[in-house]
Scaffold this motif. Structure first.
Motif, PDB file in Angstrom:
ATOM      1  N   PHE A 126       1.689   2.490  -3.601  1.00  0.00           N
ATOM      2  CA  PHE A 126       0.836   3.066  -4.441  1.00  0.00           C
ATOM      3  C   PHE A 126       0.501   4.584  -3.694  1.00  0.00           C
ATOM      4  O   PHE A 126       0.416   5.607  -4.746  1.00  0.00           O
ATOM      5  CB  PHE A 126      -0.479   2.453  -4.285  1.00  0.00           C
ATOM      6  N   ILE A 127       0.607   4.673  -2.345  1.00  0.00           N
ATOM      7  CA  ILE A 127       0.305   5.860  -1.568  1.00  0.00           C
ATOM      8  C   ILE A 127       1.506   7.013  -2.168  1.00  0.00           C
ATOM      9  O   ILE A 127       1.312   8.109  -2.428  1.00  0.00           O
ATOM     10  CB  ILE A 127      -0.081   5.717  -0.165  1.00  0.00           C
TER      11      ILE A 127
ATOM     12  N   MET B 107       3.379   6.899  -4.773  1.00  0.00           N
ATOM     13  CA  MET B 107       3.363   7.120  -5.881  1.00  0.00           C
ATOM     14  C   MET B 107       2.099   8.389  -6.345  1.00  0.00           C
ATOM     15  O   MET B 107       2.294   9.079  -7.154  1.00  0.00           O
ATOM     16  CB  MET B 107       2.987   6.076  -6.979  1.00  0.00           C
TER      17      MET B 107
ATOM     18  N   ALA C 173       0.899  -1.092   0.071  1.00  0.00           N
ATOM     19  CA  ALA C 173      -0.057   0.069  -0.012  1.00  0.00           C
ATOM     20  C   ALA C 173       0.858   1.298   0.003  1.00  0.00           C
ATOM     21  O   ALA C 173       0.789   2.248  -0.579  1.00  0.00           O
ATOM     22  CB  ALA C 173      -0.985   0.060   1.451  1.00  0.00           C
TER      23      ALA C 173
END
Lengths: 196, 194
Positions: A176-177, A179, A173
């Motif tokens: 993704f965060i 990015m 996770a």
């Protein structure tokens, strides 16, 4: 409607590159892992671009694609063997992630189809994008490790032991965060610069 | 086992996200996932994983040639694309020259997934469980995220986070929710063992 908007956004071709990179970004949760994956990505990327160019030149796409996959696999095996000799510990931690590299030949071939593979400038732009992607992997590892533990183990600082900042950064996770934050910042800066 | 299930989930999740939202230009409508496509994914994952498991454990590992596993992966990927091309040419009578289309990329995802499963799995039931997790990851990456993104359109978001940033944040939150579920499962299993 949402996918249409995303699909037609400028720089879609580069987003395919991120598709190839994202599983590696998820795996790069420390500086050491990020550096090794980044270096491997650079070697792999240059190799795949070379084969794709040759395939277009000789007009034997299927043959060269098959050769590309097999040669990429041999290259990966060679890198793995070297890594096993140099650092068995690093080999054990990297081994499950390196299989992601075998997804790269088809993804990069699909990407090259969309960026005019016969254009000589496309090669240089491709190599530049590859270098940036390799650096991005190393940078991602560094930032995630730092944000998770407040230190970098490779620099002799205790990571995750003395301080726990954002432990989710070590999880997928976190990739993704991070990015999302980077893209939002870039978007914010480009809007500001456009306005000024 | 938990490592296997979460690895498979994240692998399918991360790659499908970018196939659905980034790489596939043809995906302009809501993804349709029937029970049939989920079953095909689960069966193909399980079958390919068994091929990897058997060849890796029976051939490469005893000979100390574990580092040659990527070659097996390369052969499978190249064969899959070649077979797909032959199918298009002979059965569908396509006259197009060979080229890797973004829409064909799930083929390599499937093979990669099988290699991951075979690396972590130790028994046939673990392969079956990972096939189920693959379907869950596939579902979460498309249907679930699509629903959230549709609702997100109703909110007044700052301009800088609209589009890809908010999509990635949503993906991160779904991934984090799965981490919590995974941790809960691990805690339950540990408590059960104790």
């Amino acid at each position: 409607m949402v996918t249409e908007a995303l699909g037609q956004a400028p720089g879609r071709e580069r987003f395919i590159l991120v598709a190839a990179l994202m599983p590696l970004l998820v795996a790069a949760n420390s500086l050491q892992t990020g550096l090794v994956l980044g270096l491997m990505y650079l070697v792999f990327y240059g190799f795949v671009i070379f084969f794709a160019r040759v395939a277009v030149f000789f007009q034997k796409r299927l043959l060269f694609f098959t050769l590309e996959c097999l040669a990429a696999a041999l290259l990966l095996s060679l890198i793995l063997s070297l890594l096993r000799i140099i650092s068995p510990f690093l080999f054990e931690s990297i081994y499950p992630s390196v299989f992601m590299f075998m997804v790269l030949p088809p993804v990069l071939s699909a990407w090259l189809e969309g960026v005019a593979p016969t254009d000589p400038d496309a090669l240089w732009q491709g190599l530049r994008d590859g270098a940036v992607s390799g650096l991005l992997l190393a940078g991602f590892g560094l930032i995630r490790e730092f944000l998770a533990g407040g230190g970098i183990a490779s620099f002799g600082q205790a990571s995750g032991l003395s301080a726990i900042w954002l432990p989710f950064m070590l999880q997928p996770a976190g990739a993704f965060i991070l990015m999302a934050i980077i893209l939002a910042l870039l978007s914010f800066i480009s809007r500001k610069m456009g306005r000024d | 086992m938990l490592q296997l299930t979460s690895t498979v989930f994240y692998a399918v999740f991360a790659l499908n996200i970018f196939l659905n939202w980034g790489a596939l230009s043809s995906k302009s409508r809501r993804p349709q996932h029937s029970l049939k496509s989920c079953l095909v994914l689960a069966l193909l994952t399980a079958a390919l994983s068994l091929v990897f498991l058997l060849s890796g454990r029976l051939l490469l590992e005893p000979a100390g040639l574990l580092t040659l596993t990527p070659l097996l992966l390369g052969v499978l990927i190249a064969s899959a694309y070649a077979l797909h091309y032959v199918y298009l040419k002979k059965i569908k009578k396509s006259s197009q020259p060979f080229r890797v289309q973004p829409a064909d990329l799930p083929l390599s995802l499937l093979i990669y997934l099988a290699s991951l499963v075979s690396y972590h799995a130790t028994a046939a039931w673990a392969v079956a469980l990972s096939a189920v997790m693959a379907v869950l990851g596939y579902f979460a990456a498309s249907v679930l995220i699509f629903d959230i993104m549709e609702r997100m359109e109703l909110n007044a978001l700052p301009a800088a986070v609209r589009g890809r940033p908010v999509l990635l944040m949503t993906i991160g939150l779904v991934a984090m929710a799965f981490s919590g579920l995974n941790g809960l499962l691990a805690y339950g299993l540990i408590s059960g063992i104790q």
